[in-house]
Design a protein around this motif. Structure first.
Motif, PDB file in Angstrom:
ATOM      1  N   ALA A 197     -23.183 -30.018 -23.221  1.00 27.09           N
ATOM      2  CA  ALA A 197     -24.156 -29.216 -23.979  1.00 27.09           C
ATOM      3  C   ALA A 197     -23.466 -27.982 -24.549  1.00 27.09           C
ATOM      4  CB  ALA A 197     -25.303 -28.801 -23.053  1.00 27.09           C
TER       5      ALA A 197
ATOM      6  N   ASP B  29     -24.233 -25.092 -25.517  1.00 27.98           N
ATOM      7  CA  ASP B  29     -25.198 -23.977 -25.518  1.00 27.98           C
ATOM      8  C   ASP B  29     -24.429 -22.675 -25.692  1.00 27.98           C
ATOM      9  OD1 ASP B  29     -27.340 -25.714 -25.214  1.00 27.98           O
ATOM     10  OD2 ASP B  29     -27.215 -25.668 -23.035  1.00 27.98           O
TER      11      ASP B  29
ATOM     12  N   LYS C 218     -23.804 -32.149 -27.095  1.00 35.41           N
ATOM     13  CA  LYS C 218     -25.229 -31.898 -27.325  1.00 35.41           C
ATOM     14  C   LYS C 218     -25.384 -30.565 -28.040  1.00 35.41           C
ATOM     15  CE  LYS C 218     -28.376 -30.558 -24.106  1.00 35.41           C
ATOM     16  NZ  LYS C 218     -29.277 -29.563 -24.728  1.00 35.41           N
TER      17      LYS C 218
ATOM     18  N   ASP D  53     -30.595 -31.986 -29.522  1.00 39.11           N
ATOM     19  CA  ASP D  53     -31.655 -31.748 -28.529  1.00 39.11           C
ATOM     20  C   ASP D  53     -32.646 -30.721 -29.073  1.00 39.11           C
ATOM     21  OD1 ASP D  53     -33.089 -31.757 -26.178  1.00 39.11           O
ATOM     22  OD2 ASP D  53     -31.634 -30.554 -25.055  1.00 39.11           O
TER      23      ASP D  53
ATOM     24  N   LYS E 204     -36.007 -31.220 -29.191  1.00 36.77           N
ATOM     25  CA  LYS E 204     -37.284 -31.328 -28.460  1.00 36.77           C
ATOM     26  C   LYS E 204     -38.467 -31.075 -29.394  1.00 36.77           C
ATOM     27  CE  LYS E 204     -35.312 -29.870 -24.033  1.00 36.77           C
ATOM     28  NZ  LYS E 204     -34.051 -29.236 -24.477  1.00 36.77           N
TER      29      LYS E 204
ATOM     30  N   VAL F  93     -38.481 -36.563 -23.881  1.00 37.22           N
ATOM     31  CA  VAL F  93     -38.291 -35.699 -22.702  1.00 37.22           C
ATOM     32  C   VAL F  93     -39.520 -35.882 -21.818  1.00 37.22           C
ATOM     33  CG1 VAL F  93     -37.957 -33.326 -21.900  1.00 37.22           C
ATOM     34  CG2 VAL F  93     -36.978 -34.055 -24.086  1.00 37.22           C
TER      35      VAL F  93
ATOM     36  N   VAL G 293     -40.312 -34.917 -18.100  1.00 36.85           N
ATOM     37  CA  VAL G 293     -40.667 -33.620 -17.491  1.00 36.85           C
ATOM     38  C   VAL G 293     -39.362 -32.833 -17.367  1.00 36.85           C
ATOM     39  CG1 VAL G 293     -41.508 -32.443 -15.411  1.00 36.85           C
ATOM     40  CG2 VAL G 293     -42.661 -34.524 -16.227  1.00 36.85           C
ATOM     41  N   LEU G 294     -39.337 -31.642 -17.929  1.00 34.15           N
ATOM     42  CA  LEU G 294     -38.113 -30.823 -17.932  1.00 34.15           C
ATOM     43  C   LEU G 294     -37.545 -30.685 -16.510  1.00 34.15           C
ATOM     44  CD1 LEU G 294     -39.332 -28.048 -20.393  1.00 34.15           C
ATOM     45  CD2 LEU G 294     -37.515 -29.706 -20.838  1.00 34.15           C
ATOM     46  N   THR G 295     -36.218 -30.739 -16.426  1.00 36.09           N
ATOM     47  CA  THR G 295     -35.561 -30.711 -15.105  1.00 36.09           C
ATOM     48  C   THR G 295     -35.656 -29.348 -14.414  1.00 36.09           C
ATOM     49  OG1 THR G 295     -33.478 -30.299 -16.252  1.00 36.09           O
ATOM     50  CG2 THR G 295     -33.943 -32.573 -15.620  1.00 36.09           C
TER      51      THR G 295
ATOM     52  N   VAL H 155     -35.311 -38.730 -21.370  1.00 35.41           N
ATOM     53  CA  VAL H 155     -34.614 -37.642 -20.687  1.00 35.41           C
ATOM     54  C   VAL H 155     -35.408 -37.379 -19.417  1.00 35.41           C
ATOM     55  CG1 VAL H 155     -33.920 -35.224 -20.785  1.00 35.41           C
ATOM     56  CG2 VAL H 155     -33.762 -36.645 -22.843  1.00 35.41           C
TER      57      VAL H 155
ATOM     58  N   ARG I  27     -25.164 -31.211 -11.482  1.00 40.93           N
ATOM     59  CA  ARG I  27     -24.394 -30.115 -10.900  1.00 40.93           C
ATOM     60  C   ARG I  27     -23.271 -30.662 -10.014  1.00 40.93           C
ATOM     61  NH1 ARG I  27     -26.100 -27.773 -14.441  1.00 40.93           N
ATOM     62  NH2 ARG I  27     -27.292 -25.852 -14.536  1.00 40.93           N
TER      63      ARG I  27
ATOM     64  N   VAL J 184     -25.840 -35.041 -18.841  1.00 38.78           N
ATOM     65  CA  VAL J 184     -25.733 -33.860 -19.709  1.00 38.78           C
ATOM     66  C   VAL J 184     -25.306 -32.674 -18.851  1.00 38.78           C
ATOM     67  CG1 VAL J 184     -26.990 -32.274 -21.210  1.00 38.78           C
ATOM     68  CG2 VAL J 184     -27.559 -34.709 -21.222  1.00 38.78           C
ATOM     69  N   VAL J 185     -24.205 -32.050 -19.229  1.00 33.70           N
ATOM     70  CA  VAL J 185     -23.703 -30.915 -18.452  1.00 33.70           C
ATOM     71  C   VAL J 185     -23.403 -29.752 -19.393  1.00 33.70           C
ATOM     72  CG1 VAL J 185     -22.016 -30.131 -16.749  1.00 33.70           C
ATOM     73  CG2 VAL J 185     -22.613 -32.562 -16.855  1.00 33.70           C
ATOM     74  N   GLY J 186     -23.993 -28.595 -19.086  1.00 28.29           N
ATOM     75  CA  GLY J 186     -23.755 -27.402 -19.890  1.00 28.29           C
ATOM     76  C   GLY J 186     -22.954 -26.377 -19.120  1.00 28.29           C
ATOM     77  N   ARG J 187     -23.669 -25.475 -18.443  1.00 32.35           N
ATOM     78  CA  ARG J 187     -23.013 -24.331 -17.808  1.00 32.35           C
ATOM     79  C   ARG J 187     -21.850 -24.658 -16.878  1.00 32.35           C
ATOM     80  NH1 ARG J 187     -28.845 -21.804 -16.658  1.00 32.35           N
ATOM     81  NH2 ARG J 187     -29.236 -24.050 -16.715  1.00 32.35           N
ATOM     82  N   PRO J 188     -21.932 -25.721 -16.067  1.00 27.68           N
ATOM     83  CA  PRO J 188     -20.775 -25.970 -15.192  1.00 27.68           C
ATOM     84  C   PRO J 188     -19.467 -26.178 -15.959  1.00 27.68           C
ATOM     85  CG  PRO J 188     -22.679 -27.184 -14.400  1.00 27.68           C
ATOM     86  CD  PRO J 188     -23.057 -26.614 -15.750  1.00 27.68           C
TER      87      PRO J 188
HETATM   88  O1  LIG Z   1     -35.255 -31.709 -18.979  1.00 26.99           O
HETATM   89  C1  LIG Z   1     -34.306 -31.173 -19.587  1.00 26.99           C
HETATM   90  C2  LIG Z   1     -34.055 -31.394 -20.930  1.00 26.99           C
HETATM   91  C3  LIG Z   1     -32.970 -30.804 -21.527  1.00 26.99           C
HETATM   92  N1  LIG Z   1     -32.154 -29.997 -20.829  1.00 26.99           N
HETATM   93  C4  LIG Z   1     -31.003 -29.404 -21.546  1.00 26.99           C
HETATM   94  O2  LIG Z   1     -29.778 -29.852 -20.934  1.00 26.99           O
HETATM   95  C5  LIG Z   1     -28.849 -28.780 -20.845  1.00 26.99           C
HETATM   96  C6  LIG Z   1     -28.495 -28.552 -19.395  1.00 26.99           C
HETATM   97  O3  LIG Z   1     -27.648 -27.435 -19.306  1.00 26.99           O
HETATM   98  P1  LIG Z   1     -27.086 -26.886 -17.910  1.00 26.99           P
HETATM   99  O4  LIG Z   1     -26.366 -25.637 -18.331  1.00 26.99           O
HETATM  100  O5  LIG Z   1     -26.150 -27.964 -17.387  1.00 26.99           O
HETATM  101  O6  LIG Z   1     -28.230 -26.626 -17.000  1.00 26.99           O
HETATM  102  C7  LIG Z   1     -29.485 -27.584 -21.535  1.00 26.99           C
HETATM  103  O7  LIG Z   1     -29.023 -27.562 -22.867  1.00 26.99           O
HETATM  104  C8  LIG Z   1     -30.968 -27.881 -21.531  1.00 26.99           C
HETATM  105  O8  LIG Z   1     -31.634 -27.379 -22.666  1.00 26.99           O
HETATM  106  C9  LIG Z   1     -32.386 -29.770 -19.512  1.00 26.99           C
HETATM  107  O9  LIG Z   1     -31.650 -29.033 -18.833  1.00 26.99           O
HETATM  108  N2  LIG Z   1     -33.461 -30.387 -18.906  1.00 26.99           N
END
Ligand SMILES: O=c1ccn([C@@H]2O[C@H](COP(=O)(O)O)[C@@H](O)[C@H]2O)c(=O)[nH]1
Length: 236
Positions: A15, A17, A39, A66, A68, A117, A119-121, A157, A182, A209-213
């Protein structure tokens, strides 16, 4: 595409971000060949990142847009029709029936795949309750997955916690894409339904999908490669 047909390297989606196109390009260059799938979400898209979709596609990378989307059906349909021309592989919409129906119409016969999507994680039972839902997380995810399948949505998702159950419901016709990943020892942040990369793959997730890590690591490429190694080991 069945899970067996997904190239192992494509299963990690990083991701982007990040606050600017310049920051995103610096990260993409740093990650080099180790990442094939990116992403683009709110932060980068609203900072001028949409043209990056085509640029990445021209370089042979895949892009998950993404955004949404959620609006009246006609507006979603028209928006998705425009997005089909950007070159993305995946696009997200929220899993509401009118929205999903509009998205499938807008996608038409293009190669763009629509992900709903569920339910958001970052949500748990209490968050859903506070938002006015009477169903719990697993019930709502399941109900939305069933609706998505009937409406011709290409993938879902969800959190890795729901993957096992969803696979039984939707089989291999729909891709299961899981944020909330994670690696062991990394900070949870605002995510509430999480798993490690290897456990998510073992549970049956198609894409992680991995962002911050990755983005916040001192060496993002090393983390991306470690996640690939975990994925490869879990796939056997
Ligand atoms: O349910 C959801 C849908 C989208 N996301 C997106 O994924 C990444 C996760 O980033 P991390 O930094 O690994 O937490 C982020 O862009 C969210 O918008 C989600 O986390 N959950």
């Amino acid at each position: 595409m069945t899970p067996a047909e997904i190239a192992p390297k494509d299963r990690l989606i990083v991701a982007l971000d990040l606050p600017s196109v310049e920051a995103a390009e610096a990260t993409i260059n740093r990650l080099g060949d180790s990442v094939t799938f990116y992403k683009i979400g709110y932060r980068l898209a609203y900072a001028g990142g949409l043209p990056l979709v085509g640029k990445l596609a021209d370089k042979g990378k895949k892009v998950f847009l993404d955004l949404k989307l959620h609006d009246i059906g006609n507006t979603v349909m028209q928006g998705v029709e425009s997005i089909t021309r950007l070159g993305a592989t995946f696009l997200t919409v929220h899993a509401y029936p009118q929205t999903m129906k509009g998205a499938v119409e807008g996608r038409g016969n293009s190669s763009l795949k629509i992900l709903a999507v569920t339910v958001l994680t970052s949500y748990n039972e209490a968050d859903l309750h506070a938002a006015g839902y009477r169903l719990g997380v697993s019930e709502l995810v399941e109900a939305r997955a069933q609706q998505a399948q009937v409406l011709g949505i290409d993938g879902l998702v969800c959190s890795p916690e729901e993957v096992g159950n969803l696979r039984k419901i939707v089989g291999h016709q729909m891709s299961l894409v899981t944020p909330g990943i994670r690696p062991a020892g990394s900070a949870t942040g605002d995510q509430k339904r999480i798993m490690t990369p290897s456990r998510a793959i073992t549970a049956g997730a198609d894409y992680l999908v991995v962002g911050r890590p990755v983005l916040e690591a001192a060496d993002p490429k090393a983390i991306a490669e470690a996640i690939h190694a975990e994925i490869a080991q879990a796939l056997g």
